[in-house]
Motif scaffolding. Structure first.
Motif, PDB file in Angstrom:
ATOM      1  N   ILE A   1       2.795   7.335   3.020  1.00  0.00           N
ATOM      2  CA  ILE A   1       1.521   8.044   3.436  1.00  0.00           C
ATOM      3  C   ILE A   1       1.209   9.354   3.378  1.00  0.00           C
ATOM      4  N   ALA A   2       0.310   9.996   2.827  1.00  0.00           N
ATOM      5  CA  ALA A   2       0.181  11.355   2.647  1.00  0.00           C
ATOM      6  C   ALA A   2      -0.308  12.060   3.978  1.00  0.00           C
ATOM      7  N   SER A   3       0.558  11.999   4.965  1.00  0.00           N
ATOM      8  CA  SER A   3       0.115  12.473   6.299  1.00  0.00           C
ATOM      9  C   SER A   3       1.432  12.546   6.847  1.00  0.00           C
ATOM     10  N   GLY A   4       1.626  13.670   7.816  1.00  0.00           N
ATOM     11  CA  GLY A   4       2.555  13.898   8.675  1.00  0.00           C
ATOM     12  C   GLY A   4       2.511  13.502  10.133  1.00  0.00           C
ATOM     13  N   ALA A   5       1.667  12.839  10.478  1.00  0.00           N
ATOM     14  CA  ALA A   5       1.344  12.119  11.945  1.00  0.00           C
ATOM     15  C   ALA A   5       2.725  11.663  12.530  1.00  0.00           C
ATOM     16  N   SER A   6       2.724  11.824  13.732  1.00  0.00           N
ATOM     17  CA  SER A   6       4.080  11.296  14.435  1.00  0.00           C
ATOM     18  C   SER A   6       3.987   9.720  14.291  1.00  0.00           C
ATOM     19  N   LYS A   7       2.821   9.266  14.448  1.00  0.00           N
ATOM     20  CA  LYS A   7       2.736   7.704  14.363  1.00  0.00           C
ATOM     21  C   LYS A   7       3.533   7.163  13.252  1.00  0.00           C
ATOM     22  N   TRP A   8       3.753   7.868  12.071  1.00  0.00           N
ATOM     23  CA  TRP A   8       4.356   7.117  10.991  1.00  0.00           C
ATOM     24  C   TRP A   8       5.900   6.891  11.313  1.00  0.00           C
ATOM     25  N   ASN A   9       6.522   7.681  12.288  1.00  0.00           N
ATOM     26  CA  ASN A   9       7.841   7.376  12.615  1.00  0.00           C
ATOM     27  C   ASN A   9       7.886   6.854  13.921  1.00  0.00           C
ATOM     28  N   ASP A  10       7.442   5.363  14.012  1.00  0.00           N
ATOM     29  CA  ASP A  10       7.491   4.486  14.916  1.00  0.00           C
ATOM     30  C   ASP A  10       7.901   2.928  14.695  1.00  0.00           C
ATOM     31  N   PRO A  11       9.288   3.118  14.093  1.00  0.00           N
ATOM     32  CA  PRO A  11       9.862   1.806  13.573  1.00  0.00           C
ATOM     33  C   PRO A  11       9.619   0.728  14.601  1.00  0.00           C
ATOM     34  N   LYS A  12       9.667   0.922  15.917  1.00  0.00           N
ATOM     35  CA  LYS A  12       9.924  -0.122  16.695  1.00  0.00           C
ATOM     36  C   LYS A  12       8.349  -0.788  16.621  1.00  0.00           C
ATOM     37  N   ASN A  13       7.276   0.049  16.840  1.00  0.00           N
ATOM     38  CA  ASN A  13       5.968  -0.780  16.869  1.00  0.00           C
ATOM     39  C   ASN A  13       5.510  -1.121  15.544  1.00  0.00           C
ATOM     40  N   TYR A  14       5.625  -0.064  14.570  1.00  0.00           N
ATOM     41  CA  TYR A  14       4.797  -0.312  13.242  1.00  0.00           C
ATOM     42  C   TYR A  14       6.027  -0.015  11.940  1.00  0.00           C
ATOM     43  N   PRO A  15       6.943  -1.073  11.984  1.00  0.00           N
ATOM     44  CA  PRO A  15       8.141  -1.094  11.224  1.00  0.00           C
ATOM     45  C   PRO A  15       7.566  -0.754   9.752  1.00  0.00           C
ATOM     46  N   TYR A  16       6.532  -1.168   9.188  1.00  0.00           N
ATOM     47  CA  TYR A  16       6.170  -1.315   7.896  1.00  0.00           C
ATOM     48  C   TYR A  16       5.312   0.147   7.358  1.00  0.00           C
TER      49      TYR A  16
ATOM     50  N   MET B   1       0.640  -1.061   0.075  1.00  0.00           N
ATOM     51  CA  MET B   1      -0.109   0.147  -0.218  1.00  0.00           C
ATOM     52  C   MET B   1       1.005   1.361  -0.229  1.00  0.00           C
ATOM     53  N   ILE B   2       0.548   2.042  -0.957  1.00  0.00           N
ATOM     54  CA  ILE B   2       1.716   3.323  -1.080  1.00  0.00           C
ATOM     55  C   ILE B   2       0.714   4.264  -1.391  1.00  0.00           C
ATOM     56  N   GLY B   3       1.197   5.506  -0.802  1.00  0.00           N
ATOM     57  CA  GLY B   3       0.530   6.773  -0.745  1.00  0.00           C
ATOM     58  C   GLY B   3      -0.863   7.088  -0.526  1.00  0.00           C
ATOM     59  N   GLN B   4      -1.116   5.975   0.630  1.00  0.00           N
ATOM     60  CA  GLN B   4      -2.614   6.401   1.172  1.00  0.00           C
ATOM     61  C   GLN B   4      -2.723   7.895   1.752  1.00  0.00           C
ATOM     62  N   VAL B   5      -4.051   8.255   1.842  1.00  0.00           N
ATOM     63  CA  VAL B   5      -4.306   9.764   2.103  1.00  0.00           C
ATOM     64  C   VAL B   5      -5.084   9.792   3.233  1.00  0.00           C
ATOM     65  N   GLY B   6      -4.612  10.425   4.094  1.00  0.00           N
ATOM     66  CA  GLY B   6      -5.231  10.765   5.525  1.00  0.00           C
ATOM     67  C   GLY B   6      -4.776  10.136   6.579  1.00  0.00           C
ATOM     68  N   THR B   7      -4.763  10.816   7.498  1.00  0.00           N
ATOM     69  CA  THR B   7      -4.200  10.435   9.127  1.00  0.00           C
ATOM     70  C   THR B   7      -5.284   9.347   9.605  1.00  0.00           C
ATOM     71  N   VAL B   8      -6.440   9.866   9.983  1.00  0.00           N
ATOM     72  CA  VAL B   8      -7.398   9.079  10.458  1.00  0.00           C
ATOM     73  C   VAL B   8      -7.718   7.806   9.851  1.00  0.00           C
ATOM     74  N   THR B   9      -7.624   7.887   8.565  1.00  0.00           N
ATOM     75  CA  THR B   9      -8.027   6.940   7.569  1.00  0.00           C
ATOM     76  C   THR B   9      -6.799   5.742   7.497  1.00  0.00           C
ATOM     77  N   SER B  10      -5.666   6.220   7.280  1.00  0.00           N
ATOM     78  CA  SER B  10      -4.346   5.348   7.258  1.00  0.00           C
ATOM     79  C   SER B  10      -4.201   4.831   8.806  1.00  0.00           C
ATOM     80  N   SER B  11      -4.542   5.489   9.689  1.00  0.00           N
ATOM     81  CA  SER B  11      -4.261   4.966  10.946  1.00  0.00           C
ATOM     82  C   SER B  11      -5.230   3.833  11.366  1.00  0.00           C
ATOM     83  N   ALA B  12      -6.501   3.715  10.584  1.00  0.00           N
ATOM     84  CA  ALA B  12      -7.406   2.739  10.959  1.00  0.00           C
ATOM     85  C   ALA B  12      -6.834   1.341  10.300  1.00  0.00           C
ATOM     86  N   VAL B  13      -5.952   1.287   9.414  1.00  0.00           N
ATOM     87  CA  VAL B  13      -5.383   0.041   8.783  1.00  0.00           C
ATOM     88  C   VAL B  13      -3.991  -0.208   9.277  1.00  0.00           C
TER      89      VAL B  13
END
Length: 406
Positions: A134-149, A108-120
């Motif tokens: 992901i087209a979002s700058g939420a801090s959760k996208w920089n969490d390689p320990k818990n969400y490496p993918y 999955m590449i380039g999904q749009v949105g924080t709340v939507t991308s978070s849901a999956v």
């Protein structure tokens, strides 16, 4: 709207930027890739309250069509499957499951949105399916320990908030500040970064903070309340529909604050023009990418190539639309990553390529800004520049502002 779009980007002369030859021996594949095609999944709101972002899917499809017409990536065509999630997390889950379990996408590449991308995010990570750029700058996208993918291709919202705060402290440390955000992870990240950037001064400077829900009809009442707070400055994060509403209401009430618009609210085509460009004159925002319609960049090679792409492959697109710029950069980098994978088209190798980027120069990035990632730090962009809207375009001012979150 939903669709299957086959598109691939050409191998530009940027091979030196991301060099990695195909490994010797037999090709290796994960599900979704073979010696003929690579299936890329994508969700975006073609309908619903954030439908303006549907431009991301349309441009991406056109870009991959261009790539496929030029032979694809290492001889393989990209099959781009982009589905409408209406900016509804439940719909995102449904569509993402379809893409993974029925369409067998490679990533999955380039999904749009924080709340939507978070849901999956948990779903995709549990299956070890890359959720990249992901087209979002939420801090959760920089969490390689818990969400490496999961990775993004945005300046982190917290970092952007700190950039605004640094600028404000330098130019107007006595400001009385109001904050308006969308009530989700993105909005909260923006507000946190902004207040953290103000530091101890935040307690004195911030006089009112309000939020809105994407299900709200209008945000007129929030604007009225923020004006009543006595604030002379507004920091606002809103998706296009609500951003345009807010700007119109500010003008209607006669309020004259200094306005700092989050990058997601700064689109001329989907926010400022519907709101009335004259109503946003003097507003400020922060940028990592060039404005393709800015005469300042008209003769630069990347802007020339961008405009040619629109003329040849995406005639219905709006060059001035901010979402198109990030979509173009994302599609470009996706092709580079796939090229780096060579014949080792496994999901693990794709993730490795995405998380080991060193001083990568993407088209339309402002001079001096480069993309860097490492296995323990996925934040891709760490500098931005303040721009001021003159009623027709954004004019950059000052130097790049760094706000590294590490």
């Amino acid at each position: 709207m939903s669709g299957i779009r086959s598109v691939l980007a050409p191998a530009f002369a940027a091979a030196a930027m991301l060099s990695c030859g195909a490994p010797s021996g037999a090709a290796e594949y994960s599900k979704g890739a073979n010696d003929r095609e690579i299936r890329i999944g994508h969700t975006v709101p073609y309908s619903g309250p954030a439908s303006a972002y549907g431009a991301v899917g349309l441009l991406t499809a056109a870009y991959y069509e261009m790539i496929n017409a030029r032979g694809g990536v290492n001889g393989r065509k990209i099959r781009f499957i982009s589905l409408d999630d209406a900016y509804n997390p439940a719909k995102t889950v449904e569509q993402t499951r379809k893409l993974v379990e029925q369409d067998d996408v490679f990533a999955m590449i380039g999904q749009v949105g924080t709340v939507t991308s978070s849901a999956v995010q948990k779903y995709l990570n549990s299956r070890k399916i890359p959720q990249l750029l992901i087209a979002s700058g939420a801090s959760k996208w920089n969490d390689p320990k818990n969400y490496p993918y999961s990775t993004a291709l945005y300046a982190l919202y917290e970092m952007e908030g700190r950039v605004f705060a640094q600028y404000l402290l330098k130019h107007n440390p006595g400001a009385r500040v109001s904050i308006l955000i969308q009530n989700d992870d993105a909005g909260r990240d923006y507000a946190k970064g902004f207040k953290d950037g103000l530091g101890a001064a935040a307690a004195k400077m911030v006089v009112r903070e309000l939020s809105y829900e994407t299900s709200d009809t209008t945000i007129d009442s929030q604007i009225v309340a923020l004006k009543a707070s006595g604030a002379d400055t507004l920091f606002m994060m809103a998706t296009p529909k609500f951003g345009a509403q807010a700007i119109r209401k500010i003008a209607e009430t006669g309020w004259k604050p200094a306005v700092y618009l989050a990058a997601v609210t700064a689109s001329i085509g989907t926010v400022l023009q519907p709101a009335g460009p004259e109503n946003a004159k003097g507003f400020m925002s922060a940028f990592a990418f060039k404005r393709a319609d800015d005469p300042l960049w008209a003769n630069t090679p990347d802007v020339i190539a961008y405009k040619k792409f629109f003329a040849d492959w995406y005639k219905s697109g709006n060059i001035s639309e901010c979402s198109n710029v990030i979509a173009y950069a994302t599609a470009y980098l996706t092709v580079r990553l796939l090229e780096r994978c060579g014949d080792n088209l496994t999901r693990e190798n794709l993730l490795k390529q995405a998380t080991t980027l060193s001083d990568v120069e993407l088209p339309l990035l402002l001079p001096g800004i480069k993309v860097n990632t490492s296995p323990d730090d996925y934040s891709p962009i760490r500098q931005m520049q303040i721009g001021r809207f003159n009623g027709a375009s954004w004019v950059m001012e000052g130097e790049l502002i760094s706000a590294d979150m590490r």
